[in-house]
Scaffold this motif. Structure first.
Motif, PDB file in Angstrom:
ATOM      1  N   LEU A  72       0.823  -1.200   0.000  1.00 28.86           N
ATOM      2  CA  LEU A  72       0.000   0.000   0.000  1.00 28.86           C
ATOM      3  C   LEU A  72       0.864   1.259   0.000  1.00 28.86           C
ATOM      4  O   LEU A  72       0.568   2.241  -0.679  1.00 28.86           O
ATOM      5  N   TYR A  75       1.773   2.526  -3.330  1.00 32.16           N
ATOM      6  CA  TYR A  75       0.676   3.234  -3.998  1.00 32.16           C
ATOM      7  C   TYR A  75       0.616   4.684  -3.518  1.00 32.16           C
ATOM      8  O   TYR A  75       0.540   5.619  -4.304  1.00 32.16           O
ATOM      9  N   VAL A  76       0.705   4.860  -2.199  1.00 33.67           N
ATOM     10  CA  VAL A  76       0.621   6.213  -1.647  1.00 33.67           C
ATOM     11  C   VAL A  76       1.807   7.045  -2.142  1.00 33.67           C
ATOM     12  O   VAL A  76       1.644   8.212  -2.514  1.00 33.67           O
ATOM     13  N   LEU A  78       3.414   6.731  -4.945  1.00 36.92           N
ATOM     14  CA  LEU A  78       3.170   7.107  -6.338  1.00 36.92           C
ATOM     15  C   LEU A  78       2.174   8.261  -6.416  1.00 36.92           C
ATOM     16  O   LEU A  78       2.364   9.222  -7.163  1.00 36.92           O
ATOM     17  N   ARG A  79       1.112   8.157  -5.636  1.00 37.74           N
ATOM     18  CA  ARG A  79       0.102   9.198  -5.608  1.00 37.74           C
ATOM     19  C   ARG A  79       0.712  10.524  -5.161  1.00 37.74           C
ATOM     20  O   ARG A  79       0.454  11.577  -5.732  1.00 37.74           O
ATOM     21  N   ARG A  80       1.549  10.443  -4.137  1.00 35.03           N
ATOM     22  CA  ARG A  80       2.115  11.681  -3.594  1.00 35.03           C
ATOM     23  C   ARG A  80       3.174  12.254  -4.517  1.00 35.03           C
ATOM     24  O   ARG A  80       3.624  13.378  -4.342  1.00 35.03           O
ATOM     25  N   ALA A  81       3.585  11.464  -5.498  1.00 32.96           N
ATOM     26  CA  ALA A  81       4.488  12.003  -6.515  1.00 32.96           C
ATOM     27  C   ALA A  81       3.676  12.531  -7.704  1.00 32.96           C
ATOM     28  O   ALA A  81       4.240  13.035  -8.672  1.00 32.96           O
ATOM     29  N   GLY A  82       2.373  12.411  -7.646  1.00 30.43           N
ATOM     30  CA  GLY A  82       1.527  12.967  -8.703  1.00 30.43           C
ATOM     31  C   GLY A  82       0.947  11.932  -9.642  1.00 30.43           C
ATOM     32  O   GLY A  82       0.050  12.237 -10.422  1.00 30.43           O
ATOM     33  N   TRP A  83       1.442  10.696  -9.585  1.00 27.42           N
ATOM     34  CA  TRP A  83       0.939   9.670 -10.501  1.00 27.42           C
ATOM     35  C   TRP A  83      -0.527   9.361 -10.212  1.00 27.42           C
ATOM     36  O   TRP A  83      -0.873   9.010  -9.082  1.00 27.42           O
ATOM     37  N   GLN A  84      -1.361   9.504 -11.209  1.00 23.69           N
ATOM     38  CA  GLN A  84      -2.774   9.196 -11.039  1.00 23.69           C
ATOM     39  C   GLN A  84      -2.987   7.720 -11.359  1.00 23.69           C
ATOM     40  O   GLN A  84      -3.092   7.323 -12.516  1.00 23.69           O
TER      41      GLN A  84
ATOM     42  N   ILE B 121      -5.284   5.926   4.494  1.00 23.41           N
ATOM     43  CA  ILE B 121      -4.084   5.314   3.927  1.00 23.41           C
ATOM     44  C   ILE B 121      -2.927   6.286   3.730  1.00 23.41           C
ATOM     45  O   ILE B 121      -1.861   5.889   3.280  1.00 23.41           O
ATOM     46  N   GLY B 122      -3.126   7.565   4.032  1.00 24.21           N
ATOM     47  CA  GLY B 122      -2.033   8.521   3.918  1.00 24.21           C
ATOM     48  C   GLY B 122      -1.942   9.242   2.590  1.00 24.21           C
ATOM     49  O   GLY B 122      -1.039  10.030   2.354  1.00 24.21           O
ATOM     50  N   GLN B 123      -2.906   8.966   1.721  1.00 24.64           N
ATOM     51  CA  GLN B 123      -2.882   9.614   0.404  1.00 24.64           C
ATOM     52  C   GLN B 123      -3.342  11.064   0.527  1.00 24.64           C
ATOM     53  O   GLN B 123      -2.965  11.907  -0.283  1.00 24.64           O
ATOM     54  N   GLU B 132       0.175  20.850   7.645  1.00 28.95           N
ATOM     55  CA  GLU B 132       0.177  20.361   6.251  1.00 28.95           C
ATOM     56  C   GLU B 132      -1.199  19.834   5.878  1.00 28.95           C
ATOM     57  O   GLU B 132      -1.795  19.040   6.616  1.00 28.95           O
ATOM     58  N   TRP B 134      -2.828  17.950   2.481  1.00 27.68           N
ATOM     59  CA  TRP B 134      -2.354  17.403   1.214  1.00 27.68           C
ATOM     60  C   TRP B 134      -3.338  16.414   0.631  1.00 27.68           C
ATOM     61  O   TRP B 134      -4.138  15.816   1.347  1.00 27.68           O
ATOM     62  N   ASP B 136      -2.640  13.661  -2.761  1.00 29.35           N
ATOM     63  CA  ASP B 136      -1.656  13.315  -3.781  1.00 29.35           C
ATOM     64  C   ASP B 136      -0.442  14.242  -3.656  1.00 29.35           C
ATOM     65  O   ASP B 136       0.036  14.449  -2.549  1.00 29.35           O
ATOM     66  N   GLU B 137       0.006  14.813  -4.790  1.00 27.93           N
ATOM     67  CA  GLU B 137       1.204  15.664  -4.701  1.00 27.93           C
ATOM     68  C   GLU B 137       0.842  17.114  -4.372  1.00 27.93           C
ATOM     69  O   GLU B 137       1.733  17.945  -4.232  1.00 27.93           O
ATOM     70  N   TRP B 138      -0.418  17.433  -4.296  1.00 34.09           N
ATOM     71  CA  TRP B 138      -0.800  18.807  -3.920  1.00 34.09           C
ATOM     72  C   TRP B 138      -0.563  18.972  -2.426  1.00 34.09           C
ATOM     73  O   TRP B 138      -0.915  18.108  -1.634  1.00 34.09           O
ATOM     74  N   HIS B 139      -0.066  20.127  -2.045  1.00 36.91           N
ATOM     75  CA  HIS B 139       0.018  20.373  -0.613  1.00 36.91           C
ATOM     76  C   HIS B 139      -0.001  21.860  -0.282  1.00 36.91           C
ATOM     77  O   HIS B 139       0.314  22.707  -1.109  1.00 36.91           O
ATOM     78  N   ARG B 141       1.576  23.696   2.995  1.00 37.11           N
ATOM     79  CA  ARG B 141       2.419  23.187   4.072  1.00 37.11           C
ATOM     80  C   ARG B 141       3.269  24.318   4.640  1.00 37.11           C
ATOM     81  O   ARG B 141       3.654  25.238   3.915  1.00 37.11           O
TER      82      ARG B 141
END
Lengths: 804, 346
Positions: A72, A75-76, A78-84, B121-123, B132, B134, B136-139, B141
């Protein structure tokens, strides 16, 4: 005028009702068998299409981790790097006696699936809170929903007919619990809209592999070979059916020559006659075609459940066992009936249009000349040669079928020449006038019967060929099961931790605990399942190797080499000594190739240590257990009790074998059904040909009768003739059938399924088939013989008065 | 899926059609969610973070910017939290759902993006300290809400901004208890309207360095709108002399409900009751098949305010799963300035 001609033409059918019935049955059989196969194919394909629409399969690129499930956290990240990306967790679940797939998707980010939309737009839409939070909801096809409904440990079920029959669709959170794989993701789909400036995959997740939507092996590709097989069978049945049509139309035209001569003498133009006869044939074709469609629909409906079972068993392809009537299918069926009828009658029609106004109704005018036979035989030989050349020159399943078609058609064309040759040999050895006449008469009859005999040849050869293939396959398969399923018990734990506990618990009690671990890799040829094994005699002694190098097991177990299955070997042309690249930095030498039936995908085996290097994440949940066979039942129960395992988690070898064989047998139900039908049609073709010849036969029999042979003698000769010709044909069909069997085993199977099978011979089957053929020929000749027996002598006398 | 529509319906406190079909019971305070209470004592940094026991919450930042090219730009960055149940758990099955909306508006174009995520899940999420928010990559902070970096991107845009608060937090209504209808529906609502903003917008036509002012709204509640209310018009205006105005109108069958907060340049906030402000649409534009008012007359007799508020471009339609209009505006009349306008339910 038109009306008068119509009446005259139709009067023929009024007087020859049996002939009309034969013609319609011929058209109906040809159309019916062909349409049934088409319907089955179309229905199966429509099922795949529905499933792929319903599940949005193959529409998106995917990310997979070759070494196992994706955590998991990945996945997070990747998402936090912008990957949809959207997460999917898949697995299978045993529910009672059904094995069902669970597809868990992140309902919040996954593109809307038809089943979800359907449920939400229903009159009682589910509360999203219920769908997304524990216990969640399961979506399943109505019949599966019923099966699942009895399980009290499952979340509530929402029926949806927009789902394949063996699939549970649910939120990924529910799937985690259901499959007991918390925090795991099977694959990520890459959504179509990606933001600006996301980092490349190699920077943030180098261990993930991006699989293009278009390059994934889909169900359609996998099952193409199966459908081609069915189509070939349908075509064979169609061809055999057309023989009947050809025979009957030829007879009808021959019998109407007198009438046509009269009509023309009365001033009806040939052009008008040809048009009207064409119209008549069209009408008959449509009626016969319609009957055939009804037949085909029910036949397809009867066979489809087995086909569906086969496709699910062999390829995991989602197919419903339900027939639906489609208008295109009706139109195509009628068109093929029409085309077939006109094709089969074209020759007769052509000859009719060329018939001189005053030509007599004699037999020889209708027959082909003897010189035509030689030309036909030469064409036949050329076709056989062409078939072999095609198979050697071109690769692929279509080339394989082209070869089979060439050999079969060629052999059919050569048949009359061979029979004629055989009869002339017999004639040469004959003593006495009657015997000589019998042989000579048979040779004379040959052209009229040859088409029916060709049909018989094809049907017999197909029977022998396919029968040999199926039986050889079954024998090989049974032997292979014995080799492959060496462990007495197979157990599947709920998770790694339980797996470890089970292994520890079993260790002091049994001879050996063999872990069965695998992961899915992507290979150029498609998905590749990599298995790890520990060193044990079970493998060294039993594993079914079909090609190997020296010290194969020592090298594999030392981590130096890899074993691959036959499918992968043939598909990628990899054999012992070649290298197999498992991951970019992991290449191993192939030490051996093993047979692996009933599995469409590639497989490879390495040592357990090697598997851990390649894929540290592979789970350890399945084990093969070696122990004294008589302890198996007791141990299975002990395991279930000790670890509270569901019934299906511990399987005994015997029941596993029985299950595998049951699937195998179902696979060939369709083949044998079509086989028997084809033989039936061929028998019918002989009957129609004999009936065709019957009317033309009187002028030949009358002189012999006048010379003193009794009608009873003549009737016996009639029977003998039919049986003898059928016997000769059957003798010739045997080598042809064996060639066909070889082609199926060594060429078609390799192309279609990726395995080559040894060929075994089954003489008892041939004897049985031979007897069946003689019986069919006897029954077919019985009616004409009976007629002859009861023929008033006056009719025979009339021959001398009226004919010629 | 509908989950997404519902999510948005909840966020905007709108009586969406689906509620009538089975979610009607949602009205009122039931289902175990907390409801806003008058006299609530805000505690920071805790209240910068999420309040999972309330149904809905948002971190809503808008900014009026001027580019080095002299053109006006607007930026929106929003994170919504929507709870299916008033609990917080780890994993996929957390009932906390998150949604992000981001947009850049230029005088002739509007770029937007939308994100969705589960809470466990932290997304996506929000932490109060360090601060912060957030998805995805938007934040958004920073060590605290006074100094922030802000980023978001979509298919056609990306922005990196830094924000510095030059004034205090402002509490709306009765010390942050903001009433939304005559029936008493309310939310907790405070703002930071004093951000100084600078940064770069990455747009299809090229990069633009920008400077300007930002406004952050923080609001949470559990109650949907009153049954007769169909949407709202919300204004945040910054006048050239430093004073600011937050004003909204909730449109209802039984009459409109309005409220406003006058914020003087030093941050002193004065709440103004229902009926203090009046909003008259002067001109509508056809946007995405709907008639949307793009020029308004806003009057506030207590402060002698009579201004015309005009959209920078009518195109600022948020074509997200639940659609609305959100874009930068210009103010003219007896005071001038800039601001943001949000209109839902058209």
């Amino acid at each position: 005028m038109t009306w008068a001609v119509t009446q005259a033409l139709l009067s023929h059918w009024r007087r020859h009702r049996l002939q009309l019935a034969t013609l319609l049955i011929g058209i109906a059989l040809a159309t019916g068998l062909w349409s049934a196969v088409q319907a089955i194919n179309a229905e199966a394909r429509a099922s795949y299409q529905r499933a792929s629409d319903q599940l949005a399969l193959g529409r998106y690129d995917e990310l997979r981790d070759p070494s196992g499930p994706i955590p998991l956290a990945r996945y997070v990240a990747l998402r936090r790097a912008g990957w949809q990306v959207a997460a999917v967790l898949e697995g299978s679940l045993q529910v009672g006696d059904r094995r069902v797939q669970v597809l868990g998707v992140d309902m919040v980010t996954y593109p809307a699936l038809p089943a979800v939309t359907q449920v939400e737009q229903s009159d009682t839409p589910p509360d999203p809170a219920d769908m997304l939070t524990a216990p969640g909801r399961l979506l399943a096809a109505p019949d599966l929903a019923q099966t699942l409904g009895v399980r009290s440990d499952f979340p509530p079920i929402l029926p949806s007919d927009a789902l394949p029959s063996d699939l549970i669709l649910t939120d990924i959170g529910v799937a985690e619990t259901l499959l007991n794989q918390p925090g795991q993701i099977s694959r990520l789909i890459v959504l179509p809209d990606q933001p600006m400036g996301i980092p490349p995959l190699s920077e943030i997740a180098p261990d993930l592999e991006r699989i293009n939507a278009s390059t994934r092996l889909d169900t359609t590709q996998l099952t193409d070979s199966f459908h081609l097989n069915l189509t070939a069978f349908g075509l064979l049945s169609f061809a055999v059916g057309l023989f009947i049509v050809h025979g009957t139309v030829g007879l009808a035209f021959a019998q109407r020559r007198g009438m046509i001569r009269t009509l023309r003498a009365l001033g009806v133009s040939m052009r008008r006659l040809v048009w009207m006869i064409t119209a008549e044939l069209t009408l008959l074709a449509l009626i016969g075609g319609a009957l055939g469609l009804i037949l085909g629909f029910f036949l397809a409906g009867a066979l489809l459940p087995d086909v569906a079972a086969t496709l699910r068993g062999l390829y995991g392809a989602p197919v419903d066992g339900q027939m639906r009537l489609q208008p295109e299918w009706v139109v195509a069926g009628l068109a093929i009936a029409l085309a077939g009828t006109l094709l089969a009658s074209g020759h007769a029609l052509h000859r009719l249009s060329r018939m001189p106004l005053l030509s007599g109704a004699g037999l020889q005018a209708w027959r082909g000349a003897a010189s035509g036979r030689r030309a036909t035989a030469l064409i036949g030989l050329a076709l056989i040669a062409g078939g072999f050349v095609t198979a050697y020159a071109f690769e692929g399943l279509v080339a394989g079928f082209a070869m089979v078609a060439g050999i079969l058609t060629g052999a059919a064309l050569v048949l009359p020449a061979l029979l004629s040759f055989a009869l002339s040999l017999l004639q040469r050895g004959a003593r006495g006038p009657v015997t000589q006449w019998v042989w000579a008469d048979m040779r004379a009859q040959l052209p009229g019967l040859s088409l029916a005999l060709m049909a018989l040849l094809l049907a017999l050869a197909a029977n022998i060929g396919v029968g040999t293939m199926v039986s050889s396959f079954r024998l090989t398969f049974t032997g292979w099961l014995d080799q492959r399923l060496t462990s007495e018990l197979y157990v599947t734990a709920a998770d790694d931790q339980q797996g470890q506990q089970i292994a520890q618990w079993l260790d002091p009690q049994v001879d050996a605990v063999l872990p069965i671990r695998s992961i899915e890799l992507a290979h150029l040829s498609g998905p590749l399942f990599l298995y790890g094994i520990v060193d044990h005699q079970s493998y060294r002694q039993n594993w079914p190797l079909i090609a190997s190098s020296d010290e194969v097991w020592d090298r594999v177990l030392a981590g130096e080499a890899v074993l691959i299955n036959e499918q992968l070997a043939r598909r990628s042309n990899l054999w012992p000594g070649d290298d197999l690249t498992l991951k970019p930095d992991q290449t191993l030498t192939i030490a051996g190739v093993y047979s692996d039936y009933g599995n469409p995908t590639g497989q490879a085996i390495v040592s357990m240590a090697q598997l851990d290097r390649i894929a540290p994440g592979a789970d350890t949940r399945r084990f093969g257990i070696r122990l004294a066979p008589e302890r198996a039942t007791e141990m299975a129960q002990a395991l279930r009790d000790q670890f509270d395992l569901p019934r299906q988690a511990v399987v005994q070898q015997a029941s596993m074998k029985a299950q595998s064989l049951a699937i195998f047998d179902k696979t060939f139900v369709v083949t044998s059904a079509l086989n028997i039908l084809t033989l039936g049609v061929a028998g019918f073709a002989i009957l129609t040909s004999l009936l065709t010849l019957w009317t033309q036969r009187l002028p030949q029999i009358a002189p012999v009768w006048a010379l003193g042979l009794t009608r009873a003698q003549l009737a016996r000769i009639e029977l003998l003739r039919s049986v003898l010709l059928a016997a000769l044909t059957a003798v010739l069909a045997l080598p042809l059938g064996l060639v066909l069997a070889w082609a199926l085993l060594a060429v078609i199977n390799v192309q279609a399924f990726g395995w080559r099978l040894p060929m075994y011979l089954f003489p008892e089957d041939w004897a049985y088939l031979f007897a069946l053929t003689l019986l069919a020929a006897f029954i077919a000749a019985a009616l004409p013989a009976l007629r002859l027996l009861c023929l008033p002598p006056a009719d025979l006398l009339k021959v001398f008065a009226y004919e010629r | 899926m509908n989950v997404k529509a519902l999510l948005f319906g909840l966020l905007f406190l709108l009586p969406a059609p689906m509620w009538a079909q089975g979610y009607a019971g949602l009205g009122g305070s039931a289902d175990g969610f907390d409801i806003p209470k008058q006299g609530y004592q805000f505690q920071f940094p805790r209240d910068h973070g999420p309040h999972p026991s309330f149904r809905i919450e948002w971190w809503y930042l808008t900014a009026n910017l001027i580019g080095e090219d002299g053109r006006d730009y607007g930026v929106q960055w929003t994170l919504f939290r929507s709870a299916l149940k008033p609990t917080q758990t780890d994993g996929w099955q957390s009932p906390q759902l998150w949604m992000g909306h981001a947009a850049v508006t230029t005088p002739d174009a509007h770029y937007l993006a939308e994100r969705l995520s589960r809470g466990g899940i932290g997304q996506a999420g929000v932490t109060a300290a360090p601060y912060e928010a957030w998805i995805d990559e938007w934040h958004m902070r920073g060590p605290d809400p006074d100094t922030l970096t802000l980023t978001a991107s979509g298919e056609e845009f990306h922005y990196d901004l830094s924000l510095t608060a030059l004034g205090p937090l402002v509490f709306h209504g009765d010390a942050g208890y903001s009433v939304k209808s005559a029936d008493g529906q309310a939310s907790h609502y405070y703002s930071q309207p004093f951000y100084d903003v600078e940064g770069v917008l990455y747009l299809p036509d090229g990069d633009v360095a920008v400077t300007g002012q930002g406004w952050l709204d923080r609001e949470w509640s559990s109650q949907p709108l009153a049954e007769d209310q169909s949407g709202w018009d919300w204004f945040s205006l910054s006048f050239d002399d430093g004073d600011k105005l937050m004003a909204f109108r909730l449109r209802g069958g039984r009459g409109d409900f309005t409220a406003a907060t006058w914020i003087s340049a030093d941050g002193t906030a004065t709440p103004l009751p229902d009926g203090s402000a009046s909003f008259i649409p002067l001109e509508t534009a056809r946007v995405e098949g709907r008639d949307v008012p793009v020029t308004w007359q806003v009057t506030l007799p207590d402060y002698d305010l009579d201004v015309e508020v005009t959209a920078l471009t009518p195109k600022a339609w948020m074509a997200t799963r639940f659609e609305y209009w959100e874009g930068p505006v210009k103010v003219s009349g007896n005071r001038s300035g800039r601001g943001y306008l949000e209109m839902t339910g058209y």
